[in-house]
Design an enzyme around this catalytic site. Structure first.
Site, PDB file in Angstrom:
ATOM      1  N   THR A 169       0.852  -1.084   0.064  1.00 55.65           N
ATOM      2  CA  THR A 169       0.083  -0.090  -0.095  1.00 55.65           C
ATOM      3  C   THR A 169       0.915   1.208   0.078  1.00 55.65           C
ATOM      4  O   THR A 169       2.015   1.307   0.444  1.00 55.65           O
ATOM      5  CB  THR A 169      -1.038   0.036   1.247  1.00 55.65           C
ATOM      6  OG1 THR A 169      -0.102   0.067   2.510  1.00 55.65           O
ATOM      7  CG2 THR A 169      -2.087  -1.326   1.381  1.00 55.65           C
ATOM      8  N   GLY A 170       0.272   2.408  -0.506  1.00 53.26           N
ATOM      9  CA  GLY A 170       1.133   3.529  -0.798  1.00 53.26           C
ATOM     10  C   GLY A 170       2.480   2.985  -1.624  1.00 53.26           C
ATOM     11  O   GLY A 170       3.659   3.690  -1.551  1.00 53.26           O
ATOM     12  N   TYR A 228       1.147  12.023  14.791  1.00 49.75           N
ATOM     13  CA  TYR A 228       1.711  11.224  13.851  1.00 49.75           C
ATOM     14  C   TYR A 228       2.398  10.087  14.740  1.00 49.75           C
ATOM     15  O   TYR A 228       2.412   8.915  14.550  1.00 49.75           O
ATOM     16  CB  TYR A 228       2.726  12.034  13.010  1.00 49.75           C
ATOM     17  CG  TYR A 228       3.310  11.341  12.120  1.00 49.75           C
ATOM     18  CD1 TYR A 228       2.997  10.867  10.818  1.00 49.75           C
ATOM     19  CD2 TYR A 228       4.870  10.894  12.376  1.00 49.75           C
ATOM     20  CE1 TYR A 228       3.531  10.069   9.992  1.00 49.75           C
ATOM     21  CE2 TYR A 228       5.431  10.044  11.624  1.00 49.75           C
ATOM     22  CZ  TYR A 228       5.180   9.621  10.253  1.00 49.75           C
ATOM     23  OH  TYR A 228       5.779   8.986   9.604  1.00 49.75           O
TER      24      TYR A 228
HETATM   25  N1  LIG Z   1       9.845   9.874   4.896  1.00 46.72           N
HETATM   26  C1  LIG Z   1      10.056   9.716   6.312  1.00 46.72           C
HETATM   27  O1  LIG Z   1      10.955  10.478   6.604  1.00 46.72           O
HETATM   28  C2  LIG Z   1       9.444   8.844   7.072  1.00 46.72           C
HETATM   29  C3  LIG Z   1      10.004   8.306   8.118  1.00 46.72           C
HETATM   30  C4  LIG Z   1       9.434   7.350   9.136  1.00 46.72           C
HETATM   31  C5  LIG Z   1       8.159   6.608   8.393  1.00 46.72           C
HETATM   32  N2  LIG Z   1       7.545   7.004   7.385  1.00 46.72           N
HETATM   33  C6  LIG Z   1       6.335   6.440   6.704  1.00 46.72           C
HETATM   34  O2  LIG Z   1       6.724   5.717   5.746  1.00 46.72           O
HETATM   35  C7  LIG Z   1       5.429   5.637   5.007  1.00 46.72           C
HETATM   36  C8  LIG Z   1       5.854   5.898   3.573  1.00 46.72           C
HETATM   37  O3  LIG Z   1       5.897   7.137   3.393  1.00 46.72           O
HETATM   38  P1  LIG Z   1       7.031   7.855   2.532  1.00 46.72           P
HETATM   39  O4  LIG Z   1       7.785   8.817   2.940  1.00 46.72           O
HETATM   40  O5  LIG Z   1       7.574   6.893   1.535  1.00 46.72           O
HETATM   41  O6  LIG Z   1       6.170   8.938   1.684  1.00 46.72           O
HETATM   42  P2  LIG Z   1       5.213   8.964   0.415  1.00 46.72           P
HETATM   43  O7  LIG Z   1       5.939   8.961  -1.018  1.00 46.72           O
HETATM   44  O8  LIG Z   1       4.548  10.546   0.634  1.00 46.72           O
HETATM   45  O9  LIG Z   1       4.391   7.849   0.484  1.00 46.72           O
HETATM   46  C9  LIG Z   1       3.064   7.977   1.345  1.00 46.72           C
HETATM   47  C10 LIG Z   1       2.166   7.204   0.268  1.00 46.72           C
HETATM   48  O10 LIG Z   1       0.890   6.593   0.928  1.00 46.72           O
HETATM   49  C11 LIG Z   1      -0.109   6.764   0.275  1.00 46.72           C
HETATM   50  N3  LIG Z   1      -1.258   7.080   1.060  1.00 46.72           N
HETATM   51  C12 LIG Z   1      -1.433   8.145   1.947  1.00 46.72           C
HETATM   52  N4  LIG Z   1      -2.588   7.971   2.278  1.00 46.72           N
HETATM   53  C13 LIG Z   1      -3.338   6.932   1.760  1.00 46.72           C
HETATM   54  C14 LIG Z   1      -4.738   6.563   1.906  1.00 46.72           C
HETATM   55  N5  LIG Z   1      -5.575   6.821   2.600  1.00 46.72           N
HETATM   56  N6  LIG Z   1      -5.010   5.110   1.151  1.00 46.72           N
HETATM   57  C15 LIG Z   1      -3.917   4.683   0.475  1.00 46.72           C
HETATM   58  N7  LIG Z   1      -2.702   5.272   0.259  1.00 46.72           N
HETATM   59  C16 LIG Z   1      -2.508   6.292   0.961  1.00 46.72           C
HETATM   60  C17 LIG Z   1       0.277   7.978  -0.921  1.00 46.72           C
HETATM   61  O11 LIG Z   1      -0.308   7.558  -2.068  1.00 46.72           O
HETATM   62  P3  LIG Z   1      -1.741   8.498  -2.488  1.00 46.72           P
HETATM   63  O12 LIG Z   1      -1.385   9.924  -1.997  1.00 46.72           O
HETATM   64  O13 LIG Z   1      -1.800   8.121  -3.989  1.00 46.72           O
HETATM   65  O14 LIG Z   1      -2.633   7.592  -1.880  1.00 46.72           O
HETATM   66  C18 LIG Z   1       1.729   7.673  -1.151  1.00 46.72           C
HETATM   67  O15 LIG Z   1       2.156   6.655  -2.120  1.00 46.72           O
HETATM   68  C19 LIG Z   1       4.430   6.119   5.770  1.00 46.72           C
HETATM   69  O16 LIG Z   1       3.621   5.428   6.621  1.00 46.72           O
HETATM   70  C20 LIG Z   1       5.319   6.926   6.588  1.00 46.72           C
HETATM   71  O17 LIG Z   1       4.642   7.546   7.808  1.00 46.72           O
HETATM   72  C21 LIG Z   1       8.321   7.952   6.627  1.00 46.72           C
END
Ligand SMILES: NC(=O)c1ccc[n+]([C@@H]2O[C@H](COP(=O)([O-])OP(=O)(O)OC[C@H]3O[C@@H](n4cnc5c(N)ncnc54)[C@H](OP(=O)(O)O)[C@@H]3O)[C@@H](O)[C@H]2O)c1
Length: 258
Positions: free
Chosen positions: A20-21, A160
């Protein structure tokens, strides 16, 4: 080959992995990793356009299925499960990675902000796992994307960080729930990773430099840094790893740099 080492490029031959995502960031990098190691992959996210672009970038033909899905909606998760079943028949791996972030001081945080973050990061993860469980084969693996922020007070990120502590707890309870099916459940806790989510929150070069300086390894992580660990947890190499949360943060959460 060095004695005792195995080559890893076929760990997911014949397996089906759902992310997912999966159209961006860590989800997309992990989908690519699964494909590179032989899997067929389902990627889910809300934006059909981004899913289409991701499928083009992955360039793996009918080994990739995209399903537009909002993980906060049970009906969407039912459609996702039905699409995965009719296309591939079953799943071996689920990476519950989709998440949302709204960073605001407690005095500014609205009820709508709360529902947005909670629904995506906790309800979304919980029901993603629940609705996909009927497809998961015995011996399958679930990986949940948590965050280093669960280990620290995180000003501006209270809700968060709380959702990420909650999914780390879910990881342990689900591992217990699914023990009789031989399904392992683990979490990964990334540090600062350069994705859309990171760049939406950390915008100026000065802010990026300040964040980088907090990391003992002195660099912001990449999506591939996380993908390689998710692939490990999902693979038979981690066959005796269950109910853990694995930090992939360059030492950020556990270390003070003087
Ligand atoms: N980047 C960091 O520093 C960091 C650090 C720790 C943890 N994380 C976690 O890593 C995970 C991935 O994030 P990322 O950093 O790779 O950023 P990202 O590229 O913005 O990815 C987030 C993804 O989640 C999807 N998404 C959001 N809400 C959704 C929903 N309601 N239903 C389905 N898909 C949804 C988005 O796609 P759509 O908008 O198309 O739905 C997007 O593809 C997240 O859980 C985040 O909290 C990130």
């Amino acid at each position: 080959m060095i004695l005792g080492m195995t080559t890893n490029n076929a760990r997911f031959d014949g397996k089906v992995a759902l992310v997912t995502g999966g159209a961006s960031g860590m989800g997309l990098a992990t989908a690519r990793r699964f494909l590179d190691e032989g899997a067929q992959v389902v990627i889910a996210g809300r934006s059909e356009e981004r899913l289409r672009e991701a499928a083009e970038a992955l360039d793996a033909g009918d080994r990739v299925l995209t399903v537009s899905t909002d993980v906060t909606k049970s009906a969407d998760l039912e459609r996702l499960a039905a699409a995965a079943r009719s296309h591939f028949g079953h799943l071996d791996v689920v990476f519950a990675n989709a998440g949302a972030a709204t960073f605001k001081h407690v005095e500014e945080f609205t009820e709508a902000d709360y529902d947005h973050v909670m629904n995506a990061n906790l309800k979304g993860v919980y029901f993603t796992v629940q609705r996909l469980l009927p497809l998961l084969r015995e011996g399958g693996s679930i990986v949940i994307n948590a965050s280093w922020t669960q280990y620290r007070g995180f000003g501006g990120g209270s809700v968060y960080a709380a959702t990420k502590a909650a999914v780390a707890s879910l990881t342990r309870s689900l591992a217990a729930d699914l023990a009789d099916r031989g399904i392992r459940v683990n979490a990964v806790s990334p540090g600062y990773i350069a994705t859309d989510m990171f760049h939406a929150a950390v915008t100026s070069p000065e802010e990026i430099e300040a964040v980088r300086a907090r990391v003992p390894l002195r660099r912001i992580g990449t999506s591939e840094d996380v993908a390689t660990v998710v692939a490990f947890l999902a693979s038979a190499d981690a066959g005796y790893v269950n109910g853990v949360d694995l930090l992939v943060d360059g030492g950020l959460a556990n270390t003070i740099v003087l």
